[in-house]
Design an enzyme around this catalytic site. Structure first.
Site, PDB file in Angstrom:
ATOM      1  N   GLY A  31       9.820 134.087 -26.676  1.00 60.51           N
ATOM      2  CA  GLY A  31       8.953 134.900 -25.827  1.00 60.51           C
ATOM      3  C   GLY A  31       7.507 134.893 -26.277  1.00 60.51           C
ATOM      4  O   GLY A  31       7.088 134.002 -27.019  1.00 60.51           O
ATOM      5  N   HIS A  37       4.135 126.874 -24.263  1.00 62.99           N
ATOM      6  CA  HIS A  37       5.492 126.928 -23.706  1.00 62.99           C
ATOM      7  C   HIS A  37       5.527 126.279 -22.324  1.00 62.99           C
ATOM      8  O   HIS A  37       6.465 125.574 -21.979  1.00 62.99           O
ATOM      9  CB  HIS A  37       5.980 128.383 -23.585  1.00 62.99           C
ATOM     10  CG  HIS A  37       6.165 129.071 -24.904  1.00 62.99           C
ATOM     11  ND1 HIS A  37       5.312 130.038 -25.362  1.00 62.99           N
ATOM     12  CD2 HIS A  37       7.120 128.921 -25.860  1.00 62.99           C
ATOM     13  CE1 HIS A  37       5.721 130.472 -26.545  1.00 62.99           C
ATOM     14  NE2 HIS A  37       6.810 129.812 -26.872  1.00 62.99           N
ATOM     15  N   SER A 188       2.569 132.161 -30.369  1.00 59.59           N
ATOM     16  CA  SER A 188       2.768 133.562 -29.981  1.00 59.59           C
ATOM     17  C   SER A 188       2.076 134.481 -30.975  1.00 59.59           C
ATOM     18  O   SER A 188       1.599 135.561 -30.617  1.00 59.59           O
ATOM     19  CB  SER A 188       4.265 133.882 -29.955  1.00 59.59           C
ATOM     20  OG  SER A 188       4.902 132.957 -29.106  1.00 59.59           O
TER      21      SER A 188
END
Ligand code: PAF
Length: 282
Positions: A31, A37, A188
């Site tokens: 995430g 991504h 991230s």
């Protein structure tokens, strides 16, 4: 885009699509999605009929509890980004029990020594955690192709070994590092940097490029010394490790052999944020 939350539902979804003969591309993530991504999904979209992603912050690959606690999580904005990208057909959001039905234990893998280099030395147990979760995700999602970023180059090498050991039908693809305008590798963890830290962190890629300029001209010990000196001069950055390693064995080298290819690997703490990057040397 379908949102799938339970193991039995992802398995049923995959089975239905496999029966129709569809080729599945898979990109597992933790995430806090970003353009890096999206480039995995774009690659998957080109080569598969169905693209699945997963979002799961895997506790067993964090050797530092504070890092796990501070890992950025924002599923709603991740879902929004996935929808906007238009590349992903289904996202799997498992609970711990879907991936670890027997509790948070990891398997012990032998990846031929790759697991003992670099991240293996500095993050004990990390690759057993990665291996355990990726093996289980592969078992449930049954992809034909799986996509991982080159930023975690050692992880990519390890996942290739894992797939060869447990599921040789899966092809593992590395996707090039996506960078911010200033060269900082997208991660991230970048979300945790202040604007000043983010600007300062361009030094990481600049240093890797310098190493590339010095490649095969200056000796490895001298390159190591210069890189250390660059980061020693920065009061808000701390070099955890810098290594020039053989691209295949990932073993650190002290000498450039003619017929081998090499990559520079670097981990730096900017404040308390751990950033990783690497560059192929040519
Ligand atoms: O690279 C990551 O985000 C994670 O290590 C992975 C592959 C999703 C396993 O948790």
């Amino acid at each position: 885009m379908r949102i799938i939350k339970r193991k039995k539902d992802i398995e049923a979804f995959v089975e239905r699509n496999k029966e129709m003969g569809l080729k599945i591309g898979f990109a597992p993530t933790m995430g806090a999605l970003h353009a890096g991504h999206i480039s995995l999904y774009a690659a998957a979209r080109k080569e598969n009929d169905l693209v699945i992603s997963s979002i799961f912050v895997n506790p067993t690959q964090f050797n530092n509890p504070e890092d796990l606690e501070k890992y950025p999580r924002d599923v709603e904005s991740d879902l929004q980004l996935l929808r906007e990208s238009g590349f992903v057909d289904a996202v799997y959001l498992p609970e711990i029990a879907d991936l670890y039905p027997e509790g948070l234990a990891t398997k012990n893998y032998d990846f031929g020594g790759l697991e003992n280099e670099m991240e293996g030395k500095f993050r004990p147990g990390h690759f057993n955690g990665v291996g355990t979760v990726v093996e289980e995700l592969f078992r449930q999602v049954k992809p034909d192709n799986a996509y991982f970023g080159d930023k975690d180059y050692q992880q990519l090498a390890i996942v290739k070994k894992l797939a060869a050991q447990v599921n040789p039908q899966i092809s593992i693809h590395g996707v090039g590092i996506h960078r911010e305008e200033n060269g900082l590798a997208m991660s991230s963890r970048n979300q945790r940097l202040t604007a000043d830290q983010r600007a300062a962190a361009k030094l990481i890629f600049e240093t890797l490029n310098k190493v590339n300029d010095w490649f095969r001209i200056i000796t490895v010990p001298e390159i190591n010394r210069r890189v250390k000196a660059i980061f020693d001069a920065e009061k808000d950055m701390q070099l955890e490790y810098f290594e020039i390693a053989d691209e295949e064995t990932l073993q650190q080298t002290d000498f450039f052999y003619k017929d081998r290819s090499y990559r520079a690997f670097l981990v730096v703490f900017v404040g308390d944020v751990r950033l990783i990057d690497n560059l192929h040397l040519d």
